[in-house]
Scaffold this active site. Structure first.
Site, mmCIF file in Angstrom:
data_model
loop_
_atom_site.group_PDB
_atom_site.id
_atom_site.type_symbol
_atom_site.label_atom_id
_atom_site.label_comp_id
_atom_site.label_asym_id
_atom_site.label_seq_id
_atom_site.Cartn_x
_atom_site.Cartn_y
_atom_site.Cartn_z
ATOM 1 N N SER A 1 -19.669 94.213 -73.088
ATOM 2 C CA SER A 1 -20.337 93.264 -72.250
ATOM 3 C C SER A 1 -21.786 93.743 -71.985
ATOM 4 C CB SER A 1 -19.600 92.889 -71.088
ATOM 5 O OG SER A 1 -19.488 94.099 -70.302
ATOM 6 N N HIS B 1 -16.495 87.904 -74.330
ATOM 7 C CA HIS B 1 -17.842 87.481 -74.943
ATOM 8 C C HIS B 1 -17.831 87.203 -76.497
ATOM 9 C CE1 HIS B 1 -19.826 88.791 -71.336
ATOM 10 N NE2 HIS B 1 -19.043 89.495 -71.187
ATOM 11 N N LYS C 1 -17.797 81.409 -70.217
ATOM 12 C CA LYS C 1 -18.910 82.023 -70.815
ATOM 13 C C LYS C 1 -19.166 81.005 -72.001
ATOM 14 C CE LYS C 1 -17.395 86.366 -69.549
ATOM 15 N NZ LYS C 1 -17.987 86.777 -68.147
HETATM 16 C C1 PLP Z 1 -15.696 91.899 -70.920
HETATM 17 C C2 PLP Z 1 -15.468 90.954 -69.560
HETATM 18 N N1 PLP Z 1 -13.840 90.668 -69.318
HETATM 19 C C3 PLP Z 1 -13.668 90.060 -68.486
HETATM 20 C C4 PLP Z 1 -14.825 89.220 -67.371
HETATM 21 C C5 PLP Z 1 -14.401 88.547 -66.349
HETATM 22 O O1 PLP Z 1 -14.358 87.083 -66.646
HETATM 23 P P1 PLP Z 1 -14.461 86.270 -65.360
HETATM 24 O O2 PLP Z 1 -15.851 86.132 -65.291
HETATM 25 O O3 PLP Z 1 -13.875 84.835 -66.196
HETATM 26 O O4 PLP Z 1 -13.770 86.518 -64.460
HETATM 27 C C6 PLP Z 1 -16.259 89.520 -67.883
HETATM 28 C C7 PLP Z 1 -17.085 88.844 -66.985
HETATM 29 O O5 PLP Z 1 -18.219 89.088 -66.769
HETATM 30 C C8 PLP Z 1 -16.537 90.315 -69.029
HETATM 31 O O6 PLP Z 1 -17.695 90.636 -69.168
#
Ligand code: PLP
Length: 409
Positions: free
Chosen positions: A195, A223, A254
């Site tokens: 991320s 992502h 996202k």
């Molecule tokens: C790699 C990754 N996994 C999980 C999440 C968490 O997802 P959510 O925003 O739906 O809680 C994020 C969110 O920023 C993320 O970047």
């Protein structure tokens, strides 16, 4: 009463410490829908920081679908899924999501969650509970997202799972450790698209290793879902992999533009998570209207409009890679819409973010613990709603700032 005051003093001290280290985060309130321009206070800023990669968060079809969903189902679910909160809208969405991954996960079934954070916690703790206490061994990539890290920590605390960290760019140590691992349950956990760096996990190689050493492979494609693959089904589609050992997590707040997430895995794993996944069992179901909206979003992602939007994103990524090459600021080997510029110290990242703000851009400085110490950065992200001209203007603004502050920040 005195205890309360000591606690308040502690809070004030801790916050002052964060200020001193330039690590205090600040909320900014927007007054406009999520899009490439954001109204913040009295200003309109050009935003290159959201995860709305396909530009669906304010799509008229999804706005209409949410209104339709509210008319059909009301605004709340009223209970957890296992009591009375599981609606036909959830059921249809889960079937659709399973169909997205079924070419890659035989016997696929999907489970919908209100957030990716919860889906990840649920998947890791739930899967590790397939084994007795102390009998699960988890391999977690060092740069994994906080929700995976927290899931692993919880599995370690609750179920005494053994935890080993590995470098996703060099899998030798992972293989070495797995060779000697005699735990009956082994789980490799990795971000699909990292991320903060934007690079893509070597999922084919990881799966090969998982198969060789009888491990499961959990991929958090937060992502990648919507962005990768011809139909936008994510990293598994792009890599062309196929295995019942894969536990897949996609998020829906996202690229899908709404909110929520799903775990997709072979049916017995999903049934187990329904029985034993504590965040799933002990949490009110997401409003069915959201699930109804997401069904339209997944249809958009898979259809011609999704294909056109992914093409546009790839065009933006190419322009960035061709034209930012002239900047000597450090970048990452990313082929995704996440394109960081690494600036080092917190002070450097904050200084550049401030100059960008003055030039009319919204790109916050990302600092530890979100990224490792001394790698504070701008996390620049693209949306299919950005034009090539928008991107070229940003590149010019960055180059002008680089001239002012120097290339060797
Ligand atoms: C790699 C990754 N996994 C999980 C999440 C968490 O997802 P959510 O925003 O739906 O809680 C994020 C969110 O920023 C993320 O970047």
């Amino acid at each position: 009463m005195s205890t309360n005051f000591r606690a308040r003093n502690m809070a004030e001290h801790q916050i002052a410490d964060l200020d001193e280290q330039l690590l205090r985060r600040k909320l900014r309130t927007t007054e406009s829908p999520c899009d490439t321009k954001a109204r913040v206070g009295k200003r309109e800023l050009k935003a290159f920081c959201s995860n709305d990669y396909l530009g669906l968060a304010n799509h008229p079809k999804l706005v209409a679908a949410l209104a339709e969903g509210a008319n059909l189902y009301g605004v709340g679910s009223g209970a957890s899924h296992l009591i009375s909160g599981h609606s036909i809208a959830h059921e249809l969405l889960e079937k659709k999501l399973a169909s997205c991954e079924e070419k890659h996960i035989p016997n696929a079934r999907a489970l919908f969650f209100s957030t990716g954070y919860l889906a990840n916690i649920n998947a890791i703790t739930g899967i590790s509970r397939l084994a007795e206490q102390g009998q699960a061994s988890i391999y977690s990539a060092k740069l994994n997202h906080a929700s995976l890290i927290d899931g692993v920590r919880l599995a370690s605390a609750q179920n005494k799972a053994k935890v080993t960290l590995f470098d996703h760019q060099n899998l030798d140590s992972l293989e070495e450790s797995l060779k000697q691992d005699t735990h009956p349950l082994k789980l490799i956990v990795v971000d699909g698209v990292f991320s903060m760096d934007g690079d893509i996990a070597p999922v084919e190689k990881l799966l090969h290793i998982a198969e060789q050493y009888d491990a499961l492979l959990m991929v958090d494609d937060a992502h990648g879902f919507g962005v990768l693959g011809e139909q936008g089904h994510g990293i598994l589609e792009q890599a062309g992999v196929h295995s019942e050992r894969i536990i897949y997590v996609g998020t829906l707040g996202k690229a899908a533009g709404v909110s929520g997430a799903f775990i997709c895995a072979a049916a017995p794993f999903i049934e187990w998570l329904i029985q034993k996944g504590r965040p799933y069992i002990y949490s009110t179901a997401t409003p069915p209207a959201i699930a109804h909206t997401l069904l339209s979003s997944v249809e958009l992602i898979e259809g011609d409009e999704g294909i056109t939007r992914r093409k546009k994103l790839n065009e933006l990524i190419q322009v960035w890679r061709d034209e930012m090459i002239f900047s000597s600021w450090e970048k990452t080997p990313s082929s995704t819409p996440i394109q960081p510029v690494i600036l080092g110290s917190n002070a450097n990242a904050l200084a550049v973010a401030k100059l960008l703000d003055e030039a009319g851009y919204w790109i916050p400085a990302i600092r530890p613990p979100t990224v490792p110490v001394d790698t504070s950065r701008l996390r620049i992200t693209f949306s299919a709603n950005h034009s090539v001209d928008d991107l070229r203007e940003l590149i010019q603004a960055l180059k002008a700032i680089e001239k002012i502050v120097g290339s060797d920040l």
